[in-house]
Write an enzyme that holds these catalytic residues in place. Sequence first.
Site, mmCIF file in Angstrom:
data_model
loop_
_atom_site.group_PDB
_atom_site.id
_atom_site.type_symbol
_atom_site.label_atom_id
_atom_site.label_comp_id
_atom_site.label_asym_id
_atom_site.label_seq_id
_atom_site.Cartn_x
_atom_site.Cartn_y
_atom_site.Cartn_z
ATOM 1 N N ARG A 73 0.810 -1.225 0.000
ATOM 2 C CA ARG A 73 0.000 0.000 0.000
ATOM 3 C C ARG A 73 0.840 1.271 0.000
ATOM 4 N NH1 ARG A 73 -3.618 -2.206 4.893
ATOM 5 N NH2 ARG A 73 -1.782 -3.526 5.091
ATOM 6 N N ASP A 161 5.362 -2.209 11.683
ATOM 7 C CA ASP A 161 4.868 -0.998 11.023
ATOM 8 C C ASP A 161 4.039 -0.132 11.956
ATOM 9 O OD1 ASP A 161 2.589 -2.565 11.202
ATOM 10 O OD2 ASP A 161 1.916 -2.171 9.156
ATOM 11 N N ASN A 438 42.372 35.485 12.544
ATOM 12 C CA ASN A 438 41.373 36.224 11.790
ATOM 13 C C ASN A 438 41.473 35.812 10.322
ATOM 14 O OD1 ASN A 438 39.425 38.720 11.897
ATOM 15 N ND2 ASN A 438 40.640 38.844 10.017
ATOM 16 N N ASN A 447 42.283 23.213 -1.372
ATOM 17 C CA ASN A 447 42.660 21.952 -0.724
ATOM 18 C C ASN A 447 42.737 20.792 -1.694
ATOM 19 O OD1 ASN A 447 39.879 22.141 -1.085
ATOM 20 N ND2 ASN A 447 39.460 20.680 0.563
ATOM 21 N N SER A 466 42.026 39.771 3.450
ATOM 22 C CA SER A 466 40.885 39.397 2.622
ATOM 23 C C SER A 466 41.327 38.838 1.272
ATOM 24 C CB SER A 466 40.012 40.619 2.376
ATOM 25 O OG SER A 466 39.448 41.023 3.597
HETATM 26 C C1 UD1 Z 1 -3.162 -6.487 10.847
HETATM 27 C C2 UD1 Z 1 -4.253 -7.387 11.420
HETATM 28 C C3 UD1 Z 1 -5.489 -6.553 11.713
HETATM 29 C C4 UD1 Z 1 -5.130 -5.399 12.634
HETATM 30 C C5 UD1 Z 1 -3.981 -4.576 12.044
HETATM 31 C C6 UD1 Z 1 -3.517 -3.542 13.044
HETATM 32 C C7 UD1 Z 1 -3.884 -9.569 10.371
HETATM 33 C C8 UD1 Z 1 -4.374 -10.549 9.375
HETATM 34 N N1 UD1 Z 1 -4.563 -8.437 10.484
HETATM 35 O O1 UD1 Z 1 -3.639 -6.006 9.580
HETATM 36 O O2 UD1 Z 1 -6.498 -7.357 12.341
HETATM 37 O O3 UD1 Z 1 -6.291 -4.598 12.849
HETATM 38 O O4 UD1 Z 1 -2.870 -5.427 11.746
HETATM 39 O O5 UD1 Z 1 -2.527 -2.718 12.503
HETATM 40 O O6 UD1 Z 1 -2.918 -9.851 11.051
HETATM 41 N N2 UD1 Z 1 3.948 -9.282 8.061
HETATM 42 C C9 UD1 Z 1 4.919 -10.249 8.080
HETATM 43 N N3 UD1 Z 1 4.774 -11.352 7.303
HETATM 44 C C10 UD1 Z 1 3.676 -11.536 6.526
HETATM 45 C C11 UD1 Z 1 2.672 -10.543 6.530
HETATM 46 C C12 UD1 Z 1 2.830 -9.438 7.309
HETATM 47 O O7 UD1 Z 1 5.934 -10.120 8.772
HETATM 48 O O8 UD1 Z 1 3.618 -12.577 5.854
HETATM 49 C C13 UD1 Z 1 4.151 -8.075 8.890
HETATM 50 C C14 UD1 Z 1 4.060 -6.785 8.114
HETATM 51 O O9 UD1 Z 1 5.323 -6.412 7.617
HETATM 52 C C15 UD1 Z 1 3.555 -5.826 9.152
HETATM 53 C C16 UD1 Z 1 2.748 -6.707 10.093
HETATM 54 O O10 UD1 Z 1 3.115 -8.034 9.835
HETATM 55 O O11 UD1 Z 1 4.621 -5.224 9.842
HETATM 56 C C17 UD1 Z 1 1.239 -6.545 9.899
HETATM 57 O O12 UD1 Z 1 0.897 -6.868 8.562
HETATM 58 P P1 UD1 Z 1 -0.053 -5.944 7.706
HETATM 59 O O13 UD1 Z 1 -0.125 -6.499 6.335
HETATM 60 O O14 UD1 Z 1 0.330 -4.535 7.858
HETATM 61 O O15 UD1 Z 1 -1.434 -6.220 8.454
HETATM 62 P P2 UD1 Z 1 -2.690 -5.263 8.510
HETATM 63 O O16 UD1 Z 1 -3.394 -5.303 7.218
HETATM 64 O O17 UD1 Z 1 -2.272 -3.938 9.015
HETATM 65 CA CA CA Z 2 -0.329 -2.857 9.317
#
Ligand code: UD1
Ligand code: CA
Length: 525
Positions: A73, A161, A438, A447, A466
């Site tokens: 996104r 995140d 000065n 340089n 100067s």
């Molecule tokens: C997630 C939750 C949602 C919650 C929201 C809050 C799920 C399915 N949904 O949604 O219920 O309201 O967070 O912010 O969990 N990541 C991995 N590996 C993966 C997928 C994601 O490490 O395979 C990490 C992402 O990098 C991110 C975190 O998990 O840091 C959350 O993933 P993201 O895709 O942002 O979930 P949301 O859609 O925000």
């Molecule tokens: Ca998220």
Amino acid sequence: MPKSKKTSEQGARKASAHAFPKNAKKIGDPNPTQTKPASTPERQKPAVLGTPAWVGHPARVAIAIMAAGKGTRLKSKHPKVLHEVGGKPLLAHVVAAATQVVPAQDVYAIIGHEAERVREAVGSTGINFILQEEQRGTGHALMVAREALQPYDQVIVLSGDAPLITAQTISMIRDLHQSKRPAMTILTTRLADPTGYGRVIRKGAKSDEVQAIVEEKSANPAQKKITEINSGFYAFNVEPLYRHIDRLGTENPHGEFYLTDMAAVFRENKERVCAVVASDPQEILGANTRAELVDIDQRLRMTKCQQLMDEGVTIFYPQTCAIDTDVEIGADTVIEPFVQLLGNTHIGSDCRIGSYSVIHSSVIGDNVVLRPGCVLSESRVEAEARLGPYSHLRPGSEIGEGAHVGNFVETKKIRLGKSSKANHLTYLGDAEIGENVNVGAGTITCNYDGVRKHKTVIEDGVFIGSDATLVAPVRVGKGAYVGAASCITDDVPADSLAIGRARQIVKEGWAKEKRATRTQAERAK
Ligand code: UD1
Ligand code: CA
């Protein structure tokens, strides 16, 4: 959390888990041998049926940070968790909060997309990394972490995140989880606009137990009206988590393993799932889009300004200033409007930082005045110095106590001694300049010979007239004078005068004659 608490908690678990089972895909640990947190007691049999295994000794707690996602996104070529807010990567904020609650060796970042770059960005904190090669959802992230986390009793799961999470809230989740003893504790909050978040379905209006979490895309109209949302932060008991995690499926619009579905899985298997409401809803905010990213950045910076003002710093028009999270400023310093203070900048007390100054990772002493428009990076300014307007200090500039650097003066890799002055239109690079020197207007250190950089040394008490050009390598001895407009190519001995310019010629009456011949010519026309 107060520092003392951090120290004692870390002390108690100093030699805790960093050991790795053979197959765990942990990066940067070539020789994994042990399979348990090092110094914690042996796992005990539950005293009573249904009592978690860790009861009877302090729970071994790990923190897992999910940071493998691509961040579709954000529409970016960079990994999501490396996008910056408050001057540092999203993930660095989460790691900083996590390592205040457990020692770094008990923190596991689950990385995948551009894993090496992510590891490099936060590797110096000493945390562990687990590779999730294919990102098949938040549930899958925890599946991949199974072997690393199994030696623990509990795991707190955070999102890489969501950078506003605090150590206090992480501790709160841990403490509540330990006192209520469910299999899963979910941090929730109520949002006026819950769009995009997973909704929390409680067992009953007043129950603190949760039946399921429904993601936005799968929610029916009635569920979409629920304003209590899933923060994405959880605590799990490790044993039931990994006993049941393989029951997760991918029957959802994204075809992913959702960690959120663990709530329903636990419920079906008669394990308790609790919700705890966050006291500050802003802590759960995630940076999924550019708009959310800059919103979080602004919140962080306003909080930072508020904190600095509480500590005695005046910030006029704080909404126009960008002050990074790690900046420190002493009391009675005044920050004028439209100032940027970035990176690891430290500013002393009683300073004044003029409008439109941009200071990056520099150290400034007490009582320093920066008039408007100064740009400083990786430099050091001692107490009582005066800079600007429009001084440009490039990396490695060290400005001594009470020294003056004026308008349109550029410096790089120099030391300007105590009380020395370079006030106008000057370039000083690769130079060692003593005290009480000065440097006249328009002086330039030459340089660079097109191949190499060379050094200019100007000893104490020198007067550079100067428009002098000092062709390095060159040394001007103590107390010497350099005549204005001189091109200095050879060393100047102490206490001497060096003049290196064409001798002036005067032709008496020349101009008058010229005017007279012109008038004659015009008359002849
Ligand atoms: C997630 C939750 C949602 C919650 C929201 C809050 C799920 C399915 N949904 O949604 O219920 O309201 O967070 O912010 O969990 N990541 C991995 N590996 C993966 C997928 C994601 O490490 O395979 C990490 C992402 O990098 C991110 C975190 O998990 O840091 C959350 O993933 P993201 O895709 O942002 O979930 P949301 O859609 O925000
Ligand atoms: Ca998220």
